[in-house]
Motif scaffolding. Structure first.
Motif: not given
Ligand code: FAD
Length: 546
Positions: A1-14
């Protein structure tokens, strides 16, 4: 979680996966073309090339691009190109894996197929450093045209030592080679070359000439030597041009500047001038084009292998992304229309792999007339068609990642790098039209048409669309009246051979969908237009990189 929003639904690299173990189509192509092949080496290479450490080297070598130093600070010419340490780490890995020369030592069974698979896997990591690796691999058949040079240089061309330093041959444990054909006034039509070679004498390396002129494209100028074309009294001839003369002095090869290229960033491509540079005749005077094309044939094989590797890399990234990214309530890979796109890309990638590895087999079996004819026909066919499909493929794979696909982010955005690299294999080593025209020439050699019929025969009777095309091809070749039809013929020969290979090596879901779409007309003009009855899940499952 950062101060403005949660980072989600971003894939991890291959990352940190085995490029070989997870590549089902490649493993099946190897089983078909070289059933007794020992693949331990490929398994180990696949793990190395899929590692985070090697991916970092690939990124750094592409973002810290080669720098040319024409002079030292005292004004003396030095003609040196400085590379980032990651470039050397990549070169060391490729040379250590024998991708540059080991097939010519004859120490393993199916050496060209083995090396082809390794080259394809390496392309999935980083393609541009493979330029000097490919040229070093390719040079041996042509270099045999000068017995003295070949005796001295051959063993070091196959050595597993990478030594980037500029030194006389006897001080180097291993060497690399490049080639110089293209001049400002002509690349496809090298008969227009104006570089002049004047005979000076002879020595242990045969007839020695002084070469004066230029080359407009001269890649990997830090190689230890080059094969070049120049005009001699009897016509265009092939010469061996070392960077250091046998007496230890620097040869007069002056690097004018490095090309500012669209992609292929880790590789230096230069413009050079020769001022009475010492060069030794390879083959006969006046027979330079056929002599150097023995090298060109092998680099054309590598263009097909390389684009197949890039397709596989782009597909793997697209599959990795769409498995993790959700939109409209489910992972993208489960959206029916995205399945169609991914399956269509998977078919193209597998067909490219199958054709490129089939072509490599021809170079392992040059004692057989059929394989000699296949090498002659399928080299231009594969180079034309696989490389022609590459850019379209990369664009569609990029789009699977949405906006992220278009972002470079200091080299982290690998899809953008693939996209910039893709057109190159289609242009260099003979552009698309030149390949299609070369097929027409090849079809006039020996009993080429019968060889093609023979090649397709084992796949007959299983796919009606393939049977129709195979029936029609001989008459079409016979009736071919105009060069204007050459591209369409090259395309159709490629599709027929790809289909025949998939019928023999791939699961029915793959062969059925390939034949229905590419040969049967159940297809649109963009990827993702396979028929609704396609077994998308099986095709995608087979292609998954992990
Ligand atoms: C990054 C990079 C690195 C390179 N490195 C090297 C290198 O190390 N050594 C080297 O020698 N070269 C190198 N090249 C040059 C490359 O091989 C040539 O650019 C290529 O062969 C095309 O030649 P050209 O640029 O002179 O184009 P042209 O010969 O002018 O061709 C232009 C177009 O016309 C088409 N064409 C030509 N003749 C016909 C015809 N008869 N009918 C129909 N169409 C035709 C071609 O297919 C092409 O599409 C490099 C090129 C690039 C981009």
């Amino acid at each position: 979680m950062n101060s403005t929003h949660e980072v989600f639904n971003q894939p991890t690299p291959l990352v940190d996966y085995n490029l070989f173990d997870t590549h089902r189509p490649l493993r099946d192509a190897l089983k078909f073309n070289a059933p007794a092949l020992q693949t331990t080496q490929l398994h180990e290479l696949g793990a190395t090339l899929g590692s985070a450490a090697m991916q970092t080297h690939a990124r750094l070598a592409n973002t810290h691009t080669p720098q040319l130093h024409t002079h030292d600070r005292f004004g003396r010419r030095i003609d040196e190109v400085e590379f980032h340490p990651s470039y050397h780490a990549l070169m060391q890995t490729a040379v250590g894996a024998g991708l540059h020369g080991t097939p010519w030592t004859g120490l393993s069974a199916s050496p060209h197929v083995l090396r082809a698979a390794g080259f394809m896997l390496f392309t999935e990591l980083e393609p541009s450093i493979l330029c000097p690796i490919s040229m070093t691999y390719a040079v041996t058949p042509a270099l045999r045209g000068n017995a003295g040079v070949h005796a001295d240089w051959g063993p070091k061309l196959a050595s597993l030592w990478y030594d980037p330093a500029l030194k006389p041959l006897h001080d180097k444990p291993g060497v690399t080679m490049g080639m110089g054909m293209t001049e400002k006034q002509g690349g496809s039509d090298v008969r227009a070359n104006t570089t002049q070679a004047v005979r000076e004498g002879s020595d242990a390396w045969g007839e020695r000439y002084a070469v004066t002129g230029h080359k407009w494209f001269f890649s990997a100028p830090m190689c230890d030597a080059f094969l070049i074309l120049a005009q001699a009294p009897a016509g265009l001839s092939c010469f061996f041009l070392p960077r250091v003369r046998p007496d230890g002095s620097r040869n007069a090869i002056h690097i004018q500047r490095l090309k500012d290229k669209l992609g292929n960033k880790a590789n230096a491509s230069s413009e050079v001038e020769f001022q009475r540079a010492s060069a030794w005749l390879v083959g006969e005077e006046g027979r330079g084009i056929p002599q150097i094309l023995e090298m060109g044939t092998m680099t054309r094989l590598d263009c097909s292998l390389g684009t197949s590797g890039l397709m596989r890399q782009a597909l793997g990234i697209a599959l990795n992304h769409t498995a993790q990214r959700h939109a409209f309530g489910k992972p993208l890979v489960e959206q029916p229309l995205m399945k169609n796109v991914l399956a269509d890309l998977a078919l193209e990638s597998e067909a490219a792999t199958a054709l490129a590895i089939r072509l490599a087999r021809a170079f392992d079996q040059q004692g057989a007339e059929h394989e000699r004819l296949m090498a002659r026909l399928l080299t231009p066919v594969a180079k034309f068609w696989i490389c022609k499909r590459g850019s379209h493929f990369a664009q569609e794979a990029m789009e699977c990642l949405g906006g992220n696909g278009y972002v470079e982010e200091g080299g982290e955005g690998v899809m953008a790098r693939i996209y910039r690299e893709m057109p190159l294999n289609s242009i260099w080593e003979g552009a698309g039209n030149i390949m299609a025209l070369d097929l027409l020439r090849g079809l006039r050699k020996g009993d080429a048409v019968a060889a093609l019929v023979h090649e397709l025969a084992p796949a007959r009777g299983q796919q009606a669309a393939l049977d129709r095309l195979a029936d029609a091809l001989p008459a079409r070749i016979e009736a071919m009246a105009s060069e204007a039809e050459a591209r369409r013929l090259a395309q159709d020969v490629a599709l027929a051979v790809q289909a025949a290979l998939l019928v023999q090596t791939a699961p029915a879901a793959v062969a059925d969908a390939f034949c229905a779409s590419r040969l049967g007309g159940d297809w649109g003009q963009a990827f993702g237009t396979l028929g609704a009855g396609t077994d998308f899940d099986s095709i995608i499952q087979r292609a998954q990189p992990r």
